[in-house]
Motif scaffolding. Sequence first.
Motif, PDB file in Angstrom:
ATOM      1  N   GLY A   1      -6.231  -5.887  -1.797  1.00 46.00           N
ATOM      2  CA  GLY A   1      -6.110  -5.127  -3.031  1.00 46.00           C
ATOM      3  C   GLY A   1      -4.898  -4.229  -3.090  1.00 46.00           C
ATOM      4  N   ASP A   2      -4.233  -4.001  -1.953  1.00 46.46           N
ATOM      5  CA  ASP A   2      -3.045  -3.155  -1.939  1.00 46.46           C
ATOM      6  C   ASP A   2      -1.943  -3.757  -2.817  1.00 46.46           C
ATOM      7  OD1 ASP A   2      -4.007  -1.181  -0.288  1.00 46.46           O
ATOM      8  OD2 ASP A   2      -2.989  -1.901   1.520  1.00 46.46           O
ATOM      9  N   ALA A   3      -1.212  -2.879  -3.483  1.00 45.31           N
ATOM     10  CA  ALA A   3      -0.051  -3.309  -4.257  1.00 45.31           C
ATOM     11  C   ALA A   3       1.091  -3.674  -3.317  1.00 45.31           C
ATOM     12  CB  ALA A   3       0.390  -2.204  -5.201  1.00 45.31           C
ATOM     13  N   ILE A   4       1.892  -4.664  -3.734  1.00 44.22           N
ATOM     14  CA  ILE A   4       3.102  -5.047  -2.996  1.00 44.22           C
ATOM     15  C   ILE A   4       4.304  -4.760  -3.887  1.00 44.22           C
ATOM     16  CG2 ILE A   4       4.370  -6.898  -1.845  1.00 44.22           C
ATOM     17  CD1 ILE A   4       1.719  -8.363  -1.468  1.00 44.22           C
ATOM     18  N   GLU A   5       5.261  -4.050  -3.342  1.00 43.43           N
ATOM     19  CA  GLU A   5       6.486  -3.722  -4.075  1.00 43.43           C
ATOM     20  C   GLU A   5       7.681  -4.224  -3.275  1.00 43.43           C
ATOM     21  OE1 GLU A   5       9.208   0.279  -4.749  1.00 43.43           O
ATOM     22  OE2 GLU A   5       7.093   0.478  -4.184  1.00 43.43           O
ATOM     23  N   ILE A   6       8.640  -4.826  -3.946  1.00 48.92           N
ATOM     24  CA  ILE A   6       9.880  -5.223  -3.266  1.00 48.92           C
ATOM     25  C   ILE A   6      10.759  -3.980  -3.178  1.00 48.92           C
ATOM     26  CG2 ILE A   6      11.929  -6.680  -3.317  1.00 48.92           C
ATOM     27  CD1 ILE A   6      10.264  -8.799  -4.733  1.00 48.92           C
ATOM     28  N   ALA A   7      10.877  -3.453  -1.967  1.00 44.41           N
ATOM     29  CA  ALA A   7      11.599  -2.202  -1.752  1.00 44.41           C
ATOM     30  C   ALA A   7      13.101  -2.419  -1.585  1.00 44.41           C
ATOM     31  CB  ALA A   7      11.039  -1.490  -0.520  1.00 44.41           C
ATOM     32  N   HIS A   8      13.478  -3.622  -1.142  1.00 49.93           N
ATOM     33  CA  HIS A   8      14.901  -3.935  -0.936  1.00 49.93           C
ATOM     34  C   HIS A   8      15.082  -5.434  -1.060  1.00 49.93           C
ATOM     35  CE1 HIS A   8      18.921  -4.187   0.720  1.00 49.93           C
ATOM     36  NE2 HIS A   8      18.488  -4.995   1.662  1.00 49.93           N
ATOM     37  N   ARG A   9      16.111  -5.851  -1.774  1.00 48.99           N
ATOM     38  CA  ARG A   9      16.399  -7.278  -1.940  1.00 48.99           C
ATOM     39  C   ARG A   9      17.892  -7.500  -1.729  1.00 48.99           C
ATOM     40  NH1 ARG A   9      13.647 -11.732  -3.818  1.00 48.99           N
ATOM     41  NH2 ARG A   9      14.833 -13.271  -4.987  1.00 48.99           N
TER      42      ARG A   9
ATOM     43  N   GLU B   1       8.048  -0.390   9.030  1.00 46.72           N
ATOM     44  CA  GLU B   1       7.275   0.855   9.052  1.00 46.72           C
ATOM     45  C   GLU B   1       5.804   0.494   9.222  1.00 46.72           C
ATOM     46  OE1 GLU B   1       8.115   3.468   5.788  1.00 46.72           O
ATOM     47  OE2 GLU B   1      10.275   3.081   5.881  1.00 46.72           O
ATOM     48  N   PRO B   2       5.191   0.917  10.322  1.00 46.14           N
ATOM     49  CA  PRO B   2       3.790   0.568  10.587  1.00 46.14           C
ATOM     50  C   PRO B   2       2.824   1.378   9.726  1.00 46.14           C
ATOM     51  CG  PRO B   2       4.598   2.042  12.303  1.00 46.14           C
ATOM     52  CD  PRO B   2       5.771   1.751  11.395  1.00 46.14           C
ATOM     53  N   GLY B   3       1.574   0.964   9.762  1.00 41.15           N
ATOM     54  CA  GLY B   3       0.538   1.665   9.011  1.00 41.15           C
ATOM     55  C   GLY B   3      -0.658   0.764   8.808  1.00 41.15           C
ATOM     56  N   GLU B   4      -1.477   1.088   7.812  1.00 35.38           N
ATOM     57  CA  GLU B   4      -2.668   0.312   7.509  1.00 35.38           C
ATOM     58  C   GLU B   4      -2.549  -0.372   6.162  1.00 35.38           C
ATOM     59  OE1 GLU B   4      -6.265   2.519   9.972  1.00 35.38           O
ATOM     60  OE2 GLU B   4      -6.111   2.822   7.806  1.00 35.38           O
ATOM     61  N   ILE B   5      -3.079  -1.592   6.082  1.00 40.64           N
ATOM     62  CA  ILE B   5      -3.125  -2.335   4.821  1.00 40.64           C
ATOM     63  C   ILE B   5      -4.549  -2.849   4.627  1.00 40.64           C
ATOM     64  CG2 ILE B   5      -0.690  -3.011   4.841  1.00 40.64           C
ATOM     65  CD1 ILE B   5      -1.547  -5.741   5.915  1.00 40.64           C
ATOM     66  N   ARG B   6      -4.843  -3.218   3.394  1.00 37.89           N
ATOM     67  CA  ARG B   6      -6.154  -3.813   3.116  1.00 37.89           C
ATOM     68  C   ARG B   6      -6.052  -4.632   1.842  1.00 37.89           C
ATOM     69  NH1 ARG B   6     -10.191   0.832   3.024  1.00 37.89           N
ATOM     70  NH2 ARG B   6     -11.645  -0.898   2.684  1.00 37.89           N
TER      71      ARG B   6
ATOM     72  N   GLY C   1       0.826  -1.195   0.000  1.00 32.67           N
ATOM     73  CA  GLY C   1       0.000   0.000   0.000  1.00 32.67           C
ATOM     74  C   GLY C   1       0.861   1.246   0.000  1.00 32.67           C
ATOM     75  N   SER C   2       0.442   2.243   0.743  1.00 34.55           N
ATOM     76  CA  SER C   2       1.129   3.534   0.696  1.00 34.55           C
ATOM     77  C   SER C   2       2.281   3.670   1.670  1.00 34.55           C
ATOM     78  CB  SER C   2       0.119   4.665   0.962  1.00 34.55           C
ATOM     79  OG  SER C   2      -0.485   4.489   2.229  1.00 34.55           O
ATOM     80  N   GLY C   3       2.302   2.841   2.734  1.00 35.49           N
ATOM     81  CA  GLY C   3       3.337   3.110   3.716  1.00 35.49           C
ATOM     82  C   GLY C   3       3.923   1.955   4.484  1.00 35.49           C
ATOM     83  N   VAL C   4       3.224   0.837   4.618  1.00 29.75           N
ATOM     84  CA  VAL C   4       3.715  -0.263   5.451  1.00 29.75           C
ATOM     85  C   VAL C   4       4.925  -0.938   4.808  1.00 29.75           C
ATOM     86  CG1 VAL C   4       3.150  -2.547   6.370  1.00 29.75           C
ATOM     87  CG2 VAL C   4       1.493  -0.679   6.550  1.00 29.75           C
ATOM     88  N   VAL C   5       5.966  -1.150   5.591  1.00 28.06           N
ATOM     89  CA  VAL C   5       7.145  -1.886   5.120  1.00 28.06           C
ATOM     90  C   VAL C   5       7.381  -3.060   6.062  1.00 28.06           C
ATOM     91  CG1 VAL C   5       9.630  -1.822   4.647  1.00 28.06           C
ATOM     92  CG2 VAL C   5       8.198   0.158   4.081  1.00 28.06           C
ATOM     93  N   LEU C   6       7.479  -4.263   5.477  1.00 27.61           N
ATOM     94  CA  LEU C   6       7.724  -5.486   6.229  1.00 27.61           C
ATOM     95  C   LEU C   6       9.029  -6.111   5.758  1.00 27.61           C
ATOM     96  CD1 LEU C   6       4.149  -7.081   5.998  1.00 27.61           C
ATOM     97  CD2 LEU C   6       5.031  -5.524   7.755  1.00 27.61           C
TER      98      LEU C   6
END
Length: 222
Positions: free
Chosen positions: A166-174, A159-164, A115-120
Amino acid sequence: MKLLSVNLGRPRPVPYTDQAQGVTGIDKRPFDGPVRVAAPGPKGSVGSGLAGDAVCDLRHHGGDDQAVYAFAREDLDDWERELGRPLTNGVFGENLTTDGLDVSGALIGERWRIGSGVVLEVTSGRIPCRTFQGHLDERGWVKRFTRKAATGAYLRVIEPGEIRAGDAIEIAHRPDHGVTAALQFRAVTTERELLPRLLAAGDALHPEALAKARKYVADQAH
């Protein structure tokens, strides 16, 4: 790559767990709406990283390094064909059912932006237990799941936040070390000779797996 569903569990009594109160939250169901995700705290005292999600056996589940569990819909589909029965999103106890993402092939330390902000961040694969086997009611399930080694992945919240759904998932770091969730799982279960390879993942690795790898290497040196 997207999030097909966000799945939450409620405590319910079952005959197949050794949890002290005889309850489990493994039967997770898709939730319609936003869900808050945050680091829950140390393992053993707290449960899930998702608001409204029950983790009942704090000995083995929950805590910062197992805050979220993800499983690929593609792997559920594969199990559907093998078991000859429908498997709904959340049935493996996963919080996140994904589409288009190789979850078991994710690297330890790989980071996903949802989504817009959550990072796992990926920490480890999932070890099957008797509660998992009882929940699915499949004979020999722990051995079958272990043999396939399509484990899904545990993640910590960066990075915490809200997900739901349908949210897009992007690999931010590999990372470039090549240690996947599936390799980590094999190393701590059936192929202990792989344990030294886990050290390349460093502190991104689940601390319990990191301790196992370090002990194995130290023992081999003597």
